[in-house]
Design an enzyme around this catalytic site. Structure first.
Site, PDB file in Angstrom:
ATOM      1  N   PRO A  85      -2.811   4.211  -8.127  1.00  0.00           N
ATOM      2  CA  PRO A  85      -2.328   4.320  -6.754  1.00  0.00           C
ATOM      3  C   PRO A  85      -1.167   3.378  -6.425  1.00  0.00           C
ATOM      4  O   PRO A  85      -1.114   2.251  -6.906  1.00  0.00           O
ATOM      5  CB  PRO A  85      -3.562   3.969  -5.912  1.00  0.00           C
ATOM      6  N   ASN A  86      -0.291   3.900  -5.598  1.00  0.00           N
ATOM      7  CA  ASN A  86       0.868   3.181  -5.055  1.00  0.00           C
ATOM      8  C   ASN A  86       1.973   2.915  -6.073  1.00  0.00           C
ATOM      9  O   ASN A  86       3.042   2.425  -5.717  1.00  0.00           O
ATOM     10  CB  ASN A  86       0.443   1.849  -4.394  1.00  0.00           C
ATOM     11  N   TYR A 105       7.170  -6.389  -8.049  1.00  0.00           N
ATOM     12  CA  TYR A 105       7.037  -5.318  -9.050  1.00  0.00           C
ATOM     13  C   TYR A 105       8.350  -4.892  -9.698  1.00  0.00           C
ATOM     14  O   TYR A 105       8.346  -4.024 -10.570  1.00  0.00           O
ATOM     15  CB  TYR A 105       6.345  -4.103  -8.406  1.00  0.00           C
ATOM     16  N   HIS A 114      -0.426  -4.485 -16.283  1.00  0.00           N
ATOM     17  CA  HIS A 114      -0.010  -4.784 -14.905  1.00  0.00           C
ATOM     18  C   HIS A 114       1.396  -5.348 -14.956  1.00  0.00           C
ATOM     19  O   HIS A 114       1.684  -6.219 -15.787  1.00  0.00           O
ATOM     20  CB  HIS A 114      -0.947  -5.802 -14.256  1.00  0.00           C
ATOM     21  N   ARG A 136      -7.483 -10.360  -6.805  1.00  0.00           N
ATOM     22  CA  ARG A 136      -6.654  -9.604  -7.731  1.00  0.00           C
ATOM     23  C   ARG A 136      -6.751 -10.147  -9.171  1.00  0.00           C
ATOM     24  O   ARG A 136      -6.311  -9.504 -10.117  1.00  0.00           O
ATOM     25  CB  ARG A 136      -5.196  -9.732  -7.279  1.00  0.00           C
ATOM     26  N   ASN A 152      -2.187   1.620 -16.118  1.00  0.00           N
ATOM     27  CA  ASN A 152      -2.081   0.639 -15.041  1.00  0.00           C
ATOM     28  C   ASN A 152      -2.880   1.216 -13.884  1.00  0.00           C
ATOM     29  O   ASN A 152      -2.379   2.076 -13.153  1.00  0.00           O
ATOM     30  CB  ASN A 152      -0.620   0.430 -14.636  1.00  0.00           C
ATOM     31  N   HIS A 178      -9.403  -3.660  -9.873  1.00  0.00           N
ATOM     32  CA  HIS A 178     -10.194  -4.781  -9.375  1.00  0.00           C
ATOM     33  C   HIS A 178     -11.590  -4.376  -8.897  1.00  0.00           C
ATOM     34  O   HIS A 178     -12.422  -5.221  -8.647  1.00  0.00           O
ATOM     35  CB  HIS A 178      -9.419  -5.497  -8.259  1.00  0.00           C
ATOM     36  N   SER A 188       2.758  -7.217 -12.598  1.00  0.00           N
ATOM     37  CA  SER A 188       2.771  -8.584 -12.064  1.00  0.00           C
ATOM     38  C   SER A 188       1.757  -9.450 -12.815  1.00  0.00           C
ATOM     39  O   SER A 188       0.898  -8.943 -13.539  1.00  0.00           O
ATOM     40  CB  SER A 188       2.431  -8.559 -10.576  1.00  0.00           C
ATOM     41  N   ARG A 204       8.693  -0.533  -3.560  1.00  0.00           N
ATOM     42  CA  ARG A 204       7.513  -1.290  -3.167  1.00  0.00           C
ATOM     43  C   ARG A 204       7.636  -2.747  -3.641  1.00  0.00           C
ATOM     44  O   ARG A 204       7.670  -3.010  -4.848  1.00  0.00           O
ATOM     45  CB  ARG A 204       6.277  -0.656  -3.821  1.00  0.00           C
ATOM     46  N   ASP A 214     -16.076   2.946 -16.377  1.00  0.00           N
ATOM     47  CA  ASP A 214     -17.022   3.751 -17.165  1.00  0.00           C
ATOM     48  C   ASP A 214     -16.315   4.887 -17.899  1.00  0.00           C
ATOM     49  O   ASP A 214     -16.684   5.227 -19.030  1.00  0.00           O
ATOM     50  CB  ASP A 214     -18.113   4.332 -16.257  1.00  0.00           C
ATOM     51  N   ALA A 244      -4.640  -1.074  -7.900  1.00  0.00           N
ATOM     52  CA  ALA A 244      -5.724  -1.839  -7.266  1.00  0.00           C
ATOM     53  C   ALA A 244      -7.106  -1.395  -7.740  1.00  0.00           C
ATOM     54  O   ALA A 244      -8.076  -2.159  -7.642  1.00  0.00           O
ATOM     55  CB  ALA A 244      -5.617  -1.723  -5.745  1.00  0.00           C
ATOM     56  N   GLU A 275      -4.765  -1.971 -20.946  1.00  0.00           N
ATOM     57  CA  GLU A 275      -4.509  -2.084 -19.510  1.00  0.00           C
ATOM     58  C   GLU A 275      -3.197  -2.856 -19.301  1.00  0.00           C
ATOM     59  O   GLU A 275      -2.946  -3.840 -19.994  1.00  0.00           O
ATOM     60  CB  GLU A 275      -5.681  -2.863 -18.889  1.00  0.00           C
ATOM     61  N   ARG A 298      -2.137 -14.495  -8.774  1.00  0.00           N
ATOM     62  CA  ARG A 298      -2.016 -13.967  -7.412  1.00  0.00           C
ATOM     63  C   ARG A 298      -3.314 -14.193  -6.632  1.00  0.00           C
ATOM     64  O   ARG A 298      -4.077 -15.088  -6.973  1.00  0.00           O
ATOM     65  CB  ARG A 298      -1.610 -12.483  -7.480  1.00  0.00           C
TER      66      ARG A 298
HETATM   67  C1  DQA Z   1      -0.596  -3.928 -10.297  1.00  0.00           C
HETATM   68  C2  DQA Z   1      -1.396  -5.110  -9.764  1.00  0.00           C
HETATM   69  C3  DQA Z   1      -2.469  -4.639  -8.803  1.00  0.00           C
HETATM   70  O1  DQA Z   1      -3.185  -5.753  -8.297  1.00  0.00           O
HETATM   71  C4  DQA Z   1      -1.856  -3.901  -7.636  1.00  0.00           C
HETATM   72  O2  DQA Z   1      -2.864  -3.410  -6.779  1.00  0.00           O
HETATM   73  C5  DQA Z   1      -0.945  -2.825  -8.071  1.00  0.00           C
HETATM   74  C6  DQA Z   1      -0.014  -3.092  -9.153  1.00  0.00           C
HETATM   75  C7  DQA Z   1       0.567  -4.395 -11.199  1.00  0.00           C
HETATM   76  O3  DQA Z   1       1.095  -3.552 -11.916  1.00  0.00           O
HETATM   77  O4  DQA Z   1       0.953  -5.570 -11.159  1.00  0.00           O
HETATM   78  O5  DQA Z   1      -0.897  -1.747  -7.468  1.00  0.00           O
HETATM   79  O6  DQA Z   1      -1.449  -3.129 -11.083  1.00  0.00           O
END
Ligand code: DQA
Length: 401
Positions: A9-10, A22, A99, A110, A73, A79, A101, A17, A86, A76, A97, A106
């Site tokens: 998401p996002n 990011y 990320h 997170r 990735n 977390h 950032s 963003r 699962d 959120a 995995e 942070r």
């Molecule tokens: C993220 C870190 C997450 O905490 C955040 O919710 C994201 C981006 C990252 O790529 O740094 O949406 O996954």
């Protein structure tokens, strides 16, 4: 090899963003780059993004039949989504995995990922390079068999042993990665180099160690480097390793670790060590912490590692620098590119002179027009030169022994 690259998401808003966190690459930029990074290692990346937990889970299920590895990735969801956790566990294919950032630096909520424990590894804080490294990591893991062995009880005290396809006994290269001793880098950055050396006949023991941000700082970090070296003694017989032909190789910050072995550092500790390298190698190494501090290499990295500034700890800066420890006492190979903008070549030039003056056997090569990273990227002229020099060193050790 097919790699399913999944973004949560996002992440569709990347580019606009919070670019200060990011970066300014859009999701399309990242996905295009992922396809190219995959192609560079003869793999194919299929990309997918969704803002919906169930859709991500469906995509993970599909990966079971459509992919050999997953790079994800989860945004959120990382977390708190036990459902995604699962799903990753259920599909039983290697998953890394990512990320953008540095989640560990942070907000508290997170810093923890619930999916991390079911992933092969978690790469964070490297920006878009993290996707590249994750793709290359899963490709490397599939390319050459490895034994991942813990040399301590901390999560960072772990390494990958890779053995040549030929018969032993094998010379051993223990590899210490760089990244300015920060926990955003790990041994995955040396996967490809480790495989290339293994193909040349070296047993490689590519290790991670406690770093700043995950329990590190000079004392625990250097203790881990020692423990990783000694761990070789526990499996040398089973794996046909030749402990008389161990070479400690360090890239950048890892050079400070590798090149300190063999030296007079903390004499009793050295005497207690079970494994003694026959030579040490620095690849674009940080060999002088005082000079590195003065030039602010790694943007505050030296103070963070030593936890003191030289105003208070001048002796420590010297004592923990290979440049302050000469003579190192075993042959030292240093390779550095003269176009390096991360660690200036002048540092190696000075070190080579100091070590030679102190009586060390120094083999120093300055590579013209070469920057920092080429030295660890198989396929580049720079890496092949490093590997050739290591092979020469191995033959020299064998001849001397
Ligand atoms: C993220 C870190 C997450 O905490 C955040 O919710 C994201 C981006 C990252 O790529 O740094 O949406 O996954």
């Amino acid at each position: 090899m097919r790699i399913s690259v999944i973004n949560g998401p996002n992440l569709n808003l990347l580019g606009s963003r919070q670019p200060e966190i990011y970066g300014d690459w859009s999701l399309a930029d990242i996905e295009n780059a992922c396809r190219l990074w995959a192609a560079a290692v003869n793999a194919k990346a299929e990309t997918y993004q969704s803002n919906h937990e169930g859709d991500i889970i469906d995509r993970l299920h599909a990966a079971r039949s459509e992919a050999d590895a997953v790079v994800i990735n989860p945004g959120a969801f990382s977390h708190y989504s036990y459902a995604i956790r699962d799903a990753i566990e259920a599909i039983e294919i290697p998953t890394v995995e990512v990320h953008l950032s540095n989640i560990k630096a942070r907000e508290t909520w997170r810093q923890h990922s619930v999916v991390a424990e079911v992933c092969e590894s978690t790469i964070y804080g490297r920006g878009v390079d993290g996707y590249r490294d994750a793709i290359w990591h899963v490709a490397a893991r599939a390319r050459w068999p490895l034994h991942t062995i813990a040399y301590g009880s901390e999560p960072s005290q772990v390494g990958d042993l890779r053995l040549p396809a030929t018969d032993g006994p094998y010379p051993v290269a223990i590899l210490f990665h760089g990244g300015f001793w920060r926990d955003t880098d790990g041994r995955d950055v040396l996967d490809a180099a480790a495989i290339a050396l293994t193909e040349r006949g070296w047993a490689t023991w590519n290790v991670t160690y406690r770093r700043v941000g995950s329990g590190g700082g000079w004392a625990p970090t250097m203790a881990d480097a020692s423990a990783a070296l000694d761990a070789l003694a526990t499996f040398a017989a089973d794996r046909n390793l030749d402990l008389d032909r161990v070479v400690a190789v360090g890239y950048e910050a890892g050079g400070q670790l590798a090149m300190s072995f063999g030296s007079g550092l903390s004499e009793p500790a050295v005497r207690k060590r079970r494994v003694h390298p026959a030579a040490v190698v620095g690849i674009a190494p940080i060999s002088d912490l005082e000079a590195a501090f003065a030039e602010n290499l790694g943007d505050g990295a030296i103070e963070a590692y030593l936890q003191e500034t030289p105003d208070y700890a001048r002796d420590r800066y010297r004592e923990l620098s290979p440049a302050g420890l000469v003579p190192i006492g075993v042959p030292v190979l240093v390779v550095h590119g003269d176009a390096d903008t991360v660690v200036p070549v002048a540092m190696s030039r000075a070190f080579a002179g100091q070590a030679a003056d102190a009586g060390d056997e120094v083999i120093y090569h300055e590579l013209e027009g070469i920057g920092h990273e080429d030295l660890i990227r198989p396929g580049t002229m720079a890496f092949e030169r490093v590997a050739d020099e290591l092979d020469l060193l191995s033959r020299r050790i064998a001849a001397a022994g």
